[in-house]
Scaffold this motif. Structure first.
Motif, PDB file in Angstrom:
ATOM      1  N   SER A  16      10.026  44.639  66.052  1.00  0.00           N
ATOM      2  CA  SER A  16      10.029  45.134  64.679  1.00  0.00           C
ATOM      3  C   SER A  16      10.499  44.004  63.767  1.00  0.00           C
ATOM      4  O   SER A  16      11.529  43.380  64.020  1.00  0.00           O
ATOM      5  N   VAL A  17       9.718  43.729  62.724  1.00  0.00           N
ATOM      6  CA  VAL A  17      10.047  42.649  61.793  1.00  0.00           C
ATOM      7  C   VAL A  17       9.712  43.107  60.373  1.00  0.00           C
ATOM      8  O   VAL A  17       8.747  43.833  60.155  1.00  0.00           O
ATOM      9  N   THR A  18      10.547  42.710  59.426  1.00  0.00           N
ATOM     10  CA  THR A  18      10.297  43.014  58.023  1.00  0.00           C
ATOM     11  C   THR A  18       9.679  41.786  57.372  1.00  0.00           C
ATOM     12  O   THR A  18      10.266  40.707  57.402  1.00  0.00           O
ATOM     13  N   VAL A  19       8.470  41.946  56.829  1.00  0.00           N
ATOM     14  CA  VAL A  19       7.803  40.850  56.132  1.00  0.00           C
ATOM     15  C   VAL A  19       7.929  41.108  54.632  1.00  0.00           C
ATOM     16  O   VAL A  19       7.973  42.256  54.192  1.00  0.00           O
ATOM     17  N   SER A  20       8.017  40.032  53.860  1.00  0.00           N
ATOM     18  CA  SER A  20       8.147  40.202  52.410  1.00  0.00           C
ATOM     19  C   SER A  20       7.313  39.169  51.673  1.00  0.00           C
ATOM     20  O   SER A  20       7.004  38.098  52.200  1.00  0.00           O
ATOM     21  N   ILE A  21       6.950  39.537  50.451  1.00  0.00           N
ATOM     22  CA  ILE A  21       6.252  38.642  49.536  1.00  0.00           C
ATOM     23  C   ILE A  21       6.892  38.847  48.164  1.00  0.00           C
ATOM     24  O   ILE A  21       7.173  39.979  47.772  1.00  0.00           O
ATOM     25  N   THR A  22       7.169  37.759  47.456  1.00  0.00           N
ATOM     26  CA  THR A  22       7.778  37.854  46.135  1.00  0.00           C
ATOM     27  C   THR A  22       7.140  36.859  45.185  1.00  0.00           C
ATOM     28  O   THR A  22       6.683  35.797  45.605  1.00  0.00           O
ATOM     29  N   ASP A  23       7.108  37.245  43.913  1.00  0.00           N
ATOM     30  CA  ASP A  23       6.638  36.329  42.874  1.00  0.00           C
ATOM     31  C   ASP A  23       7.812  35.809  42.043  1.00  0.00           C
ATOM     32  O   ASP A  23       7.627  35.208  41.006  1.00  0.00           O
ATOM     33  N   GLY A  24       9.033  36.059  42.512  1.00  0.00           N
ATOM     34  CA  GLY A  24      10.229  35.634  41.803  1.00  0.00           C
ATOM     35  C   GLY A  24      10.854  36.751  40.990  1.00  0.00           C
ATOM     36  O   GLY A  24      12.038  36.732  40.706  1.00  0.00           O
ATOM     37  N   ARG A  25      10.058  37.744  40.621  1.00  0.00           N
ATOM     38  CA  ARG A  25      10.580  38.889  39.869  1.00  0.00           C
ATOM     39  C   ARG A  25      10.436  40.175  40.671  1.00  0.00           C
ATOM     40  O   ARG A  25      11.302  41.024  40.660  1.00  0.00           O
ATOM     41  N   ASN A  26       9.321  40.322  41.345  1.00  0.00           N
ATOM     42  CA  ASN A  26       9.042  41.518  42.134  1.00  0.00           C
ATOM     43  C   ASN A  26       8.972  41.122  43.605  1.00  0.00           C
ATOM     44  O   ASN A  26       8.423  40.078  43.939  1.00  0.00           O
ATOM     45  N   LYS A  27       9.497  42.002  44.457  1.00  0.00           N
ATOM     46  CA  LYS A  27       9.474  41.742  45.899  1.00  0.00           C
ATOM     47  C   LYS A  27       8.927  42.976  46.598  1.00  0.00           C
ATOM     48  O   LYS A  27       9.353  44.101  46.337  1.00  0.00           O
ATOM     49  N   VAL A  28       7.977  42.749  47.488  1.00  0.00           N
ATOM     50  CA  VAL A  28       7.391  43.818  48.287  1.00  0.00           C
ATOM     51  C   VAL A  28       7.767  43.552  49.737  1.00  0.00           C
ATOM     52  O   VAL A  28       7.598  42.438  50.232  1.00  0.00           O
ATOM     53  N   ILE A  29       8.294  44.586  50.413  1.00  0.00           N
ATOM     54  CA  ILE A  29       8.637  44.439  51.832  1.00  0.00           C
ATOM     55  C   ILE A  29       7.888  45.487  52.638  1.00  0.00           C
ATOM     56  O   ILE A  29       7.622  46.589  52.146  1.00  0.00           O
ATOM     57  N   GLU A  30       7.546  45.102  53.846  1.00  0.00           N
ATOM     58  CA  GLU A  30       6.870  46.009  54.772  1.00  0.00           C
ATOM     59  C   GLU A  30       7.462  45.795  56.149  1.00  0.00           C
ATOM     60  O   GLU A  30       7.667  44.659  56.575  1.00  0.00           O
ATOM     61  N   ILE A  31       7.734  46.888  56.848  1.00  0.00           N
ATOM     62  CA  ILE A  31       8.202  46.797  58.232  1.00  0.00           C
ATOM     63  C   ILE A  31       6.979  46.917  59.129  1.00  0.00           C
ATOM     64  O   ILE A  31       6.208  47.872  59.019  1.00  0.00           O
ATOM     65  N   TYR A  57       7.060  33.853  50.897  1.00  0.00           N
ATOM     66  CA  TYR A  57       7.053  34.815  51.988  1.00  0.00           C
ATOM     67  C   TYR A  57       8.382  34.784  52.726  1.00  0.00           C
ATOM     68  O   TYR A  57       9.071  33.769  52.741  1.00  0.00           O
ATOM     69  N   GLY A  58       8.717  35.901  53.362  1.00  0.00           N
ATOM     70  CA  GLY A  58       9.937  35.978  54.146  1.00  0.00           C
ATOM     71  C   GLY A  58       9.764  36.870  55.358  1.00  0.00           C
ATOM     72  O   GLY A  58       8.889  37.731  55.399  1.00  0.00           O
ATOM     73  N   LEU A  59      10.603  36.630  56.367  1.00  0.00           N
ATOM     74  CA  LEU A  59      10.669  37.455  57.576  1.00  0.00           C
ATOM     75  C   LEU A  59      12.137  37.752  57.841  1.00  0.00           C
ATOM     76  O   LEU A  59      12.970  36.841  57.781  1.00  0.00           O
ATOM     77  N   THR A  60      12.462  38.988  58.152  1.00  0.00           N
ATOM     78  CA  THR A  60      13.813  39.332  58.576  1.00  0.00           C
ATOM     79  C   THR A  60      13.739  40.278  59.763  1.00  0.00           C
ATOM     80  O   THR A  60      12.756  41.004  59.933  1.00  0.00           O
ATOM     81  N   PHE A  61      14.792  40.238  60.557  1.00  0.00           N
ATOM     82  CA  PHE A  61      14.894  41.083  61.738  1.00  0.00           C
ATOM     83  C   PHE A  61      16.132  41.958  61.596  1.00  0.00           C
ATOM     84  O   PHE A  61      17.052  41.624  60.854  1.00  0.00           O
ATOM     85  N   GLU A  62      16.145  43.063  62.328  1.00  0.00           N
ATOM     86  CA  GLU A  62      17.304  43.943  62.293  1.00  0.00           C
ATOM     87  C   GLU A  62      18.537  43.172  62.735  1.00  0.00           C
ATOM     88  O   GLU A  62      18.457  42.319  63.627  1.00  0.00           O
ATOM     89  N   LYS A  63      19.664  43.495  62.122  1.00  0.00           N
ATOM     90  CA  LYS A  63      20.925  42.832  62.457  1.00  0.00           C
ATOM     91  C   LYS A  63      21.210  42.998  63.948  1.00  0.00           C
ATOM     92  O   LYS A  63      21.099  44.085  64.498  1.00  0.00           O
ATOM     93  N   GLY A  64      21.523  41.889  64.596  1.00  0.00           N
ATOM     94  CA  GLY A  64      21.837  41.907  66.017  1.00  0.00           C
ATOM     95  C   GLY A  64      20.642  41.752  66.942  1.00  0.00           C
ATOM     96  O   GLY A  64      20.814  41.604  68.148  1.00  0.00           O
TER      97      GLY A  64
END
Length: 177
Positions: A107-122, A71-78
């Motif tokens: 606002s946060v971007t969440v992601s899930i990956t299996d190593g080959r495919n990655k799905v992101i949702e804001i 799993y991953g979380l990212t935020f808008e730059k800045g």
């Protein structure tokens, strides 16, 4: 030449068989509804008085082929990063103090990956109000001259105070002591 055509046909059939039998589908988040604390953080809200360091959510999903997910979380730059996720477990922790009066939605971007495919949702995380703002009197200082012939029970001054909190936490009551 005949041997070459047979070999070419065999390789084509082998490739077709292998590609049809080895589908790789993208991982996905579980959708556990608005009151859930597990899934993809859609519909998630958090009180502004939640202590920093609190585990607030668990990102939760699966891969159709059973591969492990991260799993991953990212935020808008800045922008301020309010949360951190542990990639293997999906545990999301609050890492910055919240203040609804300054920012009521994150606002946060969440992601899930299996190593080959990655799905992101804001997603938007809503910051809920806590009764953390004191009321403030307006038009200070109060210096009032009252003539000595003022009739008892007369109104001599009107005060006004404002509380930045929402709902019942933002209501102001007055009394004299």
């Amino acid at each position: 030449m005949k041997k070459y055509k047979k070999m070419h046909g065999f390789l084509l059939l082998l490739l077709l068989h292998y590609s049809l039998g080895q589908s790789d589908y993208a991982p996905y988040f579980y959708d556990n509804g608005p009151s859930s604390t597990s899934g993809n953080m859609a519909w998630f809200s958090i009180s502004e008085d939640t202590p920093v360091g609190t585990q607030i959510y668990i990102l939760n999903g699966t891969d159709p082929e059973g591969d492990p997910v991260r799993y991953g979380l990212t935020f808008e730059k800045g922008s301020t990063e309010y949360f951190r996720v542990e990639p293997k477990s999906g545990n999301v922790t609050l890492i910055q103090e919240l203040d609804r009066e300054k920012q009521d939605e994150i606002s946060v971007t969440v992601s899930i990956t299996d190593g080959r495919n990655k799905v992101i949702e804001i997603v938007r995380v809503f910051v809920m109000d806590a009764n953390d703002e004191p009321p403030e009197f307006q038009n200070l200082p109060f210096i009032i001259d009252v003539p000595e012939d003022t009739a008892p029970g007369s109104s001599i001054y009107r005060v006004h105070a404002v509380d930045k909190d929402l709902g019942s936490g933002g209501s102001v009551s007055y009394y004299l002591q």
